[in-house]
Design an enzyme around this catalytic site. Structure first.
Site, short mmCIF file in Angstrom:
data_model
loop_
_atom_site.label_atom_id
_atom_site.label_comp_id
_atom_site.label_asym_id
_atom_site.label_seq_id
_atom_site.Cartn_x
_atom_site.Cartn_y
_atom_site.Cartn_z
N ALA A 166 32.28 43.64 60.61
CA ALA A 166 33.63 43.19 60.96
C ALA A 166 34.21 42.30 59.88
O ALA A 166 35.35 42.48 59.45
CB ALA A 166 33.62 42.47 62.31
N TYR A 167 33.43 41.32 59.44
CA TYR A 167 33.91 40.39 58.42
C TYR A 167 34.20 41.13 57.11
O TYR A 167 35.27 40.95 56.51
CB TYR A 167 32.87 39.29 58.19
CG TYR A 167 33.34 38.19 57.29
CD1 TYR A 167 34.16 37.17 57.78
CD2 TYR A 167 32.96 38.14 55.95
CE1 TYR A 167 34.59 36.15 56.95
CE2 TYR A 167 33.39 37.13 55.12
CZ TYR A 167 34.20 36.13 55.62
OH TYR A 167 34.64 35.12 54.80
N SER A 168 33.29 41.98 56.69
CA SER A 168 33.48 42.73 55.44
C SER A 168 34.70 43.63 55.53
O SER A 168 35.51 43.70 54.59
CB SER A 168 32.23 43.57 55.14
OG SER A 168 31.10 42.75 54.95
N SER A 170 37.32 43.30 57.48
CA SER A 170 38.55 42.51 57.53
C SER A 170 38.96 42.02 56.15
O SER A 170 40.14 42.01 55.79
CB SER A 170 38.38 41.32 58.48
OG SER A 170 37.50 40.34 57.96
#
Length: 260
Positions: A166-168, A170
């Protein structure tokens, strides 16, 4: 931090301004002569940050994933000072550290909402108004600038990273948003850039386990996390009129981790 750029008279917005990285960036902008409006959803931390930064800082409590609140905040910011010269899209959340098949769809969506959709909403509201303001006086009138936007992405947005889908994702989206908006505003005198730091010593770094920290450090040839002051120095240049032809640029702060 010694000011290397003259930002006297400039007005800035820093999202995620109550966190360590946001406060460090805001302090650098203030030291260079700017006034800064901090945006954050954490009201108590926001008040403390504004108080610590002194009279050149003000606070606006809002949730950047709320489109109506962002529009109201942007309009109020422009009305209070007449213009915004600098926007730093810094707000972000880490999310779960799990393989994708174990992640919660709600958490994945929340990370995208804050890190990407929130940055879109703020950019939409601020840049739309920034385009209508007068360019600043310049020694080279045909290159006069209306503003600078700096998006705080991550090296994970370029490389991806296991247990951080998710972080990557985003942050990869934030890089594409940077390049798209830069193309749309290239003739408006608005410079839009992004930085891709490796992990920094912030509250987000304290959310990970010792094993995860060791894994991240092992990927950085310098063998350390980036310091907040190092990020702030890069942001200062990208926020100044010295940065006048790098729109759409992505700048690494990875300690050698970046491979492209």
């Amino acid at each position: 931090m010694a000011a290397r750029y003259n930002l006297r008279g400039r007005r800035a917005i820093v999202t995620g301004g109550a966190g360590g990285l946001g406060r460090g960036i805001a302090q650098a902008l203030i030291d260079a002569g700017a006034t800064v409006e901090l945006w954050d959803a954490n009201e108590a931390a926001l008040a403390l940050a504004a108080a610590d930064l002194g009279p050149a800082a003000s606070a606006r409590h809002l949730d950047i994933t709320d489109a109506a609140a962002v529009e109201i905040g942007a309009e109020a910011a422009f009305q209070s000072g007449g213009r915004i010269d600098i926007l730093i899209n810094n707000a972000g959340v880490l999310g779960e550290v799990k393989p994708v098949w174990e992640t919660s769809p709600e958490n994945f969506q929340r990370v995208l909402q804050v890190n990407l959709f929130g940055a879109y909403l703020v950019t939409r509201a601020v840049v739309g108004r920034m385009r209508a303001q007068a360019p600043r006086e310049s020694a080279v009138p045909q290159h006069a600038l209306r503003g600078h936007v700096v998006n705080i992405a991550s090296i994970q947005g370029k490389e991806g990273m296991a247990l951080a889908a998710a972080y990557s994702a985003s942050k990869a989206g934030l890089l594409a948003l940077t390049k798209s908006v830069a193309k749309e505003t290239a003739k408006d005198g608005i410079i839009v850039t992004a930085i891709t730091p490796a992990a920094a010593e912030t509250a987000m770094a304290k959310e990970i386990t010792a094993e995860r920290r060791a894994d991240i450090l092992a990927r950085i040839p310098m063998g350390r996390f980036v310091e907040i002051e190092e990020v702030a120095r890069m942001v200062l240049w990208l926020s100044s009129d010295e940065c006048s032809f790098s729109t759409g640029g992505v700048f690494d702060l990875s300690g050698g981790r970046a491979t492209y």
